[in-house]
Design an enzyme around this catalytic site. Structure first.
Site, PDB file in Angstrom:
ATOM      1  N   ASP A 192     -18.271  43.005 -27.662  1.00  0.00           N
ATOM      2  CA  ASP A 192     -17.152  42.067 -27.554  1.00  0.00           C
ATOM      3  C   ASP A 192     -16.073  42.559 -26.599  1.00  0.00           C
ATOM      4  O   ASP A 192     -14.880  42.472 -26.896  1.00  0.00           O
ATOM      5  CB  ASP A 192     -16.528  41.759 -28.926  1.00  0.00           C
ATOM      6  CG  ASP A 192     -15.412  40.713 -28.794  1.00  0.00           C
ATOM      7  OD1 ASP A 192     -15.574  39.781 -27.991  1.00  0.00           O
ATOM      8  OD2 ASP A 192     -14.377  40.845 -29.484  1.00  0.00           O
TER       9      ASP A 192
ATOM     10  N   GLU B 181     -15.727  33.021 -30.359  1.00  0.00           N
ATOM     11  CA  GLU B 181     -16.162  33.537 -31.665  1.00  0.00           C
ATOM     12  C   GLU B 181     -16.792  32.425 -32.499  1.00  0.00           C
ATOM     13  O   GLU B 181     -17.295  32.652 -33.598  1.00  0.00           O
ATOM     14  CB  GLU B 181     -14.976  34.154 -32.418  1.00  0.00           C
ATOM     15  CG  GLU B 181     -14.675  35.572 -32.000  1.00  0.00           C
ATOM     16  CD  GLU B 181     -14.358  35.708 -30.527  1.00  0.00           C
ATOM     17  OE1 GLU B 181     -13.402  35.046 -30.069  1.00  0.00           O
ATOM     18  OE2 GLU B 181     -15.084  36.434 -29.818  1.00  0.00           O
TER      19      GLU B 181
ATOM     20  N   ASN C 248     -16.241  36.977 -23.651  1.00  0.00           N
ATOM     21  CA  ASN C 248     -17.477  37.520 -24.217  1.00  0.00           C
ATOM     22  C   ASN C 248     -18.551  36.460 -24.425  1.00  0.00           C
ATOM     23  O   ASN C 248     -18.260  35.305 -24.694  1.00  0.00           O
ATOM     24  CB  ASN C 248     -17.184  38.188 -25.558  1.00  0.00           C
ATOM     25  CG  ASN C 248     -16.569  37.234 -26.564  1.00  0.00           C
ATOM     26  OD1 ASN C 248     -15.393  36.930 -26.452  1.00  0.00           O
ATOM     27  ND2 ASN C 248     -17.330  36.758 -27.520  1.00  0.00           N
TER      28      ASN C 248
END
Lengths: 633, 103
Positions: A336, A210, A294
């Protein structure tokens, strides 16, 4: 920071170091650690790794506690970790000792199972508190690893730290033997994964997709901390460590140069693909398995291409780190669906009656994949729930998901009612496999979402997501009241059918544990440990814990008695709203809105509860652990 | 009425191609991405160009190299002395970015 870290090193045992180095330089012991770990795991009294054994089945052959008497379970003893925040993972038990981990600040406790009121040792690292600010989803940690030692070295416990370190602790004394830097919080890289011991190596993953962290897995020598190899998820083939025959049995998955060719320019350098989930290992094949996560950022328009090899199931040789196969489940992810979930190994007859070595992986994208783990062949790919809508089907011959464009995402567009949500229909929970019933016991999320991307530049160490999310219960839940966010199901990977399924108020986030007693245990976010009949799913027993559960249960035997243990401590991604007192429904990457009702059922806490039949245990004799003058000196 | 219907049809026909990407039209094995209609094949120079700073992009690789180098010194020192020292500045002979002496 260095001064602080220096302090933590003052307890290092010179003797332990000397012996470790001696063996490290003289040569490996003929008895490899994984041989000993396999033997230790054969004894159902132990729980020597996060998934109990290398098959990661979270299954115990013990049946003292069974479906007939499970209702007689009562607390035998408990332990507060002294830490709030989310407690993922499960403790380890080896012989008379239990090893308990905590979220940041990542304390490790060793407890004496004869008298668990006695803390044998504790090791609390002094970490840079800045690590907390770059953790995406609470400050969780998923557990420990145990190396059993050899003829010249004592056993070790391995711990990852949120600030990016991997540490080796003396399992007898808790003293720090060595500590290496694996991830740099200044560029957004943290560690939450449980380390994993294979042979005389400890494997460590990475977190921070992230924040645009390029993912990698690293193997360190258990005795010296020396790096044996490192393999990335994106980039040039030599950095991916692809074997010469990579994906040869399944060339349609793609083979060479795709770690760069499926990205625009240098985007692979900030492209995610971290691995913070679970490992499994087949000693016969010398292959270990895990999932890469991801791609970064979440905004798909910013990263054209299939973005290999994020979102892949990997089979790598442990000795060299070389990849024999990789299968990308969600090419060019738009939602995601980080593919790091548990890999459970089984041996079953396929539909044609051929006995095969299988790997079953309930992915975040809502599909349960089963592969032949010797070569990566895709055997089945079934929807966990019929409400999965981003994909129409997975073609078994090509391995490709047939996307439903209606639920794709893109800039200047708000996509609605995508199922599953970014949290997936399955997340980090460590599930179980019951080999008698040939059923995988799946703890499931039932959450859908709206998704709107936005542009942002990459800045090392800053969040790099680029999407605003709203999440809510799936179609089978109660959207008006924000409940019905979870399910538990029993899945047969050969027939593709669910033997049974039940709805839950919230996600079954932590995973399951099944036993030969015909019982499946799991914890709930609203703070229960539950036991269901493995054949029917009927609820047989439950107990209200002090806080919600995001870890998985385990069982062990001590003094001839079977115990069931579970960590409590609500938090993790589903708990960020509660833990950090957030109210904006899009905060916490959308989880705050989805779990807005959770605070009505549970609050923060952190600890361990241990159960046995009638609560019998070490303190059934009230004299155990009593103070006797002169004996505690 | 007709212009309205035509407008609806026109907007639908414009919208439909954006729904076309299903991931099964592969250029090569393992390379199946296609741009969604009206979106660029390459973002560089387009309205969706994130204009990343190359210096920022290189920071992760630089950081890993520096950490690995410090770890090498720690391992070397441990093998030499039998003692673990985390603070590399306390390791005799340490020089940032330098290679530990061969064993």
């Amino acid at each position: 920071m260095r001064n602080i870290l220096r302090k933590s090193m003052m307890n290092v045992s010179p003797l332990a170091l000397a012996s470790a180095v001696m063996v490290g330089t003289v040569g490996a012991s003929p008895v490899l650690a994984n041989d000993q770990l396999v033997e230790l795991a054969k004894d159902p009294a132990n729980w020597v790794m996060t998934g109990r054994d290398y098959n990661a089945q979270n299954y115990s052959e013990m049946d003292e506690i069974n479906k007939e008497n499970v209702k007689e379970l009562r607390p035998a003893w408990s332990f507060s970790t002294g830490v709030l925040n989310g407690h993922e993972g499960t403790p380890l038990v080896v012989g008379d000792k239990m090893f308990v981990h905590t979220p940041f600040p990542n304390i490790v406790y060793a407890l004496d199972l004869k008298d668990p009121g006695t803390i044998l040792w504790q090791n609390k690292p002094q970490q840079n508190p800045t690590a907390r600010t770059v953790a995406c989803c609470d400050v969780v940690n998923r557990g420990l690893a145990y190396w059993p030692g050899d003829d010249e070295n004592g056993p070790l416990i391995f711990r990852t730290q949120l600030d990016g370190h991997i540490a080796a602790l003396d399992a007898e004394t808790g003293e720090t033997v060595w500590m290496m830097e694996n991830s740099d919080i200044k560029v957004g890289s943290t560690l939450t994964i449980a380390p994993y011991v294979i042979k005389d190596m400890v494997l460590v993953g990475s977190s921070g997709a992230e924040l645009g962290v390029r993912g990698y897995v690293t193997a360190y020598d258990v005795k010296t901390g020396e790096k044996r190899w490192r393999a990335f998820a994106t980039g040039p083939d030599e950095e991916l460590k692809l074997a010469e025959d990579f994906n040869e049995p399944n060339p349609h998955y793609g083979q060479f140069n795709l770690g760069t060719e499926t990205w625009e320019g240098d985007a692979w350098k900030i492209g995610g693909g971290t691995n913070w989930g679970w490992y499994a290992y087949d000693p016969e094949e010398d292959l270990f398995y895990y999932g890469s996560g991801n791609p970064a950022p979440w905004n798909e328009t910013m990263r054209p291409g299939d973005n290999k090899w994020t979102m892949a199931i990997w089979g790598r040789e442990a000795e060299t780190g070389e990849a024999k196969f990789a299968y990308q489940k969600t090419p060019h992810d738009e939602w995601d669906y980080a593919g790091v979930n548990v890999m459970m190994l089984s041996e079953q007859e396929d539909k044609e009656g051929n006995m095969r070595k299988l790997l079953t992986h309930p992915d975040r994208n809502g599909i349960v994949y089963t592969l032949d783990r010797t070569n990566g062949d895709l055997i089945s790919a079934d929807k966990m729930d019929d409400t999965v809508n981003w994909v129409k089907e997975v073609q078994l011959d090509t391995g490709l998901p047939v996307r439903d464009p209606e639920f794709g995402t893109r800039m200047d567009h708000q996509a609605r009612d995508i199922c599953p949500s970014a949290m997936g229909y399955h997340n980090q929970g460590h599930d179980s496999y019951d080999p008698e019933r040939k059923l995988f016991m799946l703890g499931i999320n039932h959450i859908c979402m709206d998704w709107e991307p936005f542009m942002l530049p990459y800045r090392a160490g800053q969040f790099f997501v680029g999407a605003t999310l709203n999440m809510y219960p799936g179609p089978k839940g109660d959207r008006e009241n924000g409940l019905g966010l979870g399910q538990i199901k029993a899945y047969n990977a050969i027939t593709g059918e669910m033997a049974w399924e039940k709805m839950e108020r919230f996600s079954v986030w932590g995973g399951t544990m099944s036993t030969a007693g015909g019982v499946t245990f799991y914890g709930t976010l609203d703070g229960f440990i539950k036991a269901r009949d493995s054949d029917t799913g009927d609820l047989l027993w439950k107990f209200k814990l002090p806080s919600g559960v995001i870890g998985h249960p385990m069982t062990y035997q001590h003094d001839g008695r079977q115990y069931v243990a579970i960590m409590y401590g609500v938090g993790g991604w589903p708990g960020v709203g509660l833990v950090f007192d957030l109210n904006d429904p899009t905060a916490g990457l959308g989880s705050v809105g989805a779990f807005r009702r959770m605070k009505e059922f549970t609050q923060m806490g952190g600890g361990l509860m241990v159960f046995s039949l009638d609560g019998e245990g070490p303190y059934s004799d009230p004299n155990v652990g009593e103070y006797v003058s002169g004996e505690d000196a | 009425m007709k212009p309205f219907l035509l407008g609806v049809i026109a907007s639908l026909s414009l919208a439909l191609p954006a729904f076309a990407y299903d991931g099964t039209n592969c250029k090569a094995p393992g390379n199946c991405w296609e741009p969604k209609p009206d979106y660029p094949e390459k973002v560089e120079g387009s309205e969706y160009d994130p204009q990343h700073d190359p210096a920022e992009i290189s920071k992760q690789g630089e950081s890993l190299a520096v950490m690995d180098n410090r770890n090498e010194w720690r391992v070397w020192h441990m093998k030499e002395t039998g003692e673990f020292e985390y603070d590399v500045t306390k390791i005799p002979g340490y020089e940032e970015g330098g290679t530990p002496p061969s064993e």
